[in-house]
Design a protein around this motif. Structure first.
Motif, PDB file in Angstrom:
ATOM      1  N   ALA A  66       0.843  -1.207   0.000  1.00  9.79           N
ATOM      2  CA  ALA A  66       0.000   0.000   0.000  1.00  9.79           C
ATOM      3  C   ALA A  66       0.873   1.249   0.000  1.00  9.79           C
ATOM      4  N   GLU A  67       1.913   1.234   0.813  1.00  9.45           N
ATOM      5  CA  GLU A  67       2.809   2.393   0.900  1.00  9.45           C
ATOM      6  C   GLU A  67       3.538   2.627  -0.422  1.00  9.45           C
ATOM      7  N   LYS A  68       4.093   1.571  -0.998  1.00 15.42           N
ATOM      8  CA  LYS A  68       4.860   1.703  -2.246  1.00 15.42           C
ATOM      9  C   LYS A  68       4.002   2.210  -3.402  1.00 15.42           C
ATOM     10  N   LEU A  69       2.721   1.802  -3.433  1.00 15.60           N
ATOM     11  CA  LEU A  69       1.852   2.165  -4.551  1.00 15.60           C
ATOM     12  C   LEU A  69       0.914   3.326  -4.235  1.00 15.60           C
ATOM     13  N   LEU A  70       1.063   3.896  -3.035  1.00 13.16           N
ATOM     14  CA  LEU A  70       0.221   5.016  -2.607  1.00 13.16           C
ATOM     15  C   LEU A  70      -1.261   4.635  -2.642  1.00 13.16           C
ATOM     16  N   LEU A  71      -1.552   3.473  -2.073  1.00  9.50           N
ATOM     17  CA  LEU A  71      -2.914   2.963  -2.012  1.00  9.50           C
ATOM     18  C   LEU A  71      -3.352   2.860  -0.556  1.00  9.50           C
ATOM     19  N   SER A  72      -4.651   2.769  -0.362  1.00  8.20           N
ATOM     20  CA  SER A  72      -5.151   2.477   0.978  1.00  8.20           C
ATOM     21  C   SER A  72      -4.885   0.998   1.256  1.00  8.20           C
ATOM     22  N   PRO A  73      -4.856   0.594   2.514  1.00  7.58           N
ATOM     23  CA  PRO A  73      -4.670  -0.828   2.814  1.00  7.58           C
ATOM     24  C   PRO A  73      -5.724  -1.715   2.152  1.00  7.58           C
ATOM     25  N   ALA A  74      -6.949  -1.250   2.105  1.00  7.76           N
ATOM     26  CA  ALA A  74      -8.014  -2.035   1.460  1.00  7.76           C
ATOM     27  C   ALA A  74      -7.764  -2.185  -0.037  1.00  7.76           C
TER      28      ALA A  74
END
Length: 149
Positions: A66-74
């Protein structure tokens, strides 16, 4: 001292526009190349590359993805599930709090096929990207030098 309120110069606008254009062009290339090999979402390729980028035996946590792709955990969990369904990753859920996502041999093969074309494309556009960045950096350095006098 940073002055974010000052007006941008024409050179800065041109450099920023050129930089953003080159980035969009690369993203379009990357998306089409990944699509040709059956990756349905551009994020799938980015996820595989992020995991591979951890090195030999890389185990990426869902929160790390999530961090690497700038996404939410969901969103990261949904992406990992789609990659697992396609046979590109396995998800080791032994550690409930931090499930690990690992590449399969199928994903490794996809990356072996995609990466050379991506490196070639980046190397082709590198001079233009560097020129745009240099224009922005040089202009900032000139501005700082003028401010110091």
């Amino acid at each position: 001292m940073r002055n974010v309120d000052r007006a941008l110069s024409e050179i800065e606008y041109e450099a920023l526009a050129n930089l953003r254009y080159r980035i969009r062009k690369f993203r379009q290339f990357s998306g089409k190349a990944a699509e040709k090999l059956g990756l349905t979402r551009q994020q799938q390729h980015q996820a595989l590359l992020a995991i591979k980028g951890l090195g030999v035996g890389g185990r990426m946590s869902l929160s790390g993805l999530a961090e690497k792709l700038l996404l939410s955990p969901a969103e990261a969990a949904e992406l990992a599930a789609s990659l697992q369904e396609a046979g590109h990753v396995t998800i080791d859920a032994k550690q409930k709090r931090r499930p690990a996502v690992m590449l399969t041999a199928q994903a490794e093969e996809l990356l072996r096929r995609l990466t050379p074309a991506h490196l070639y494309e980046i190397r082709e556009m590198a001079p233009e990207l560097m020129q745009a960045l240099r224009m922005l950096q040089d202009h900032r350095q000139m501005e700082m030098a003028a401010w110091m006098q």
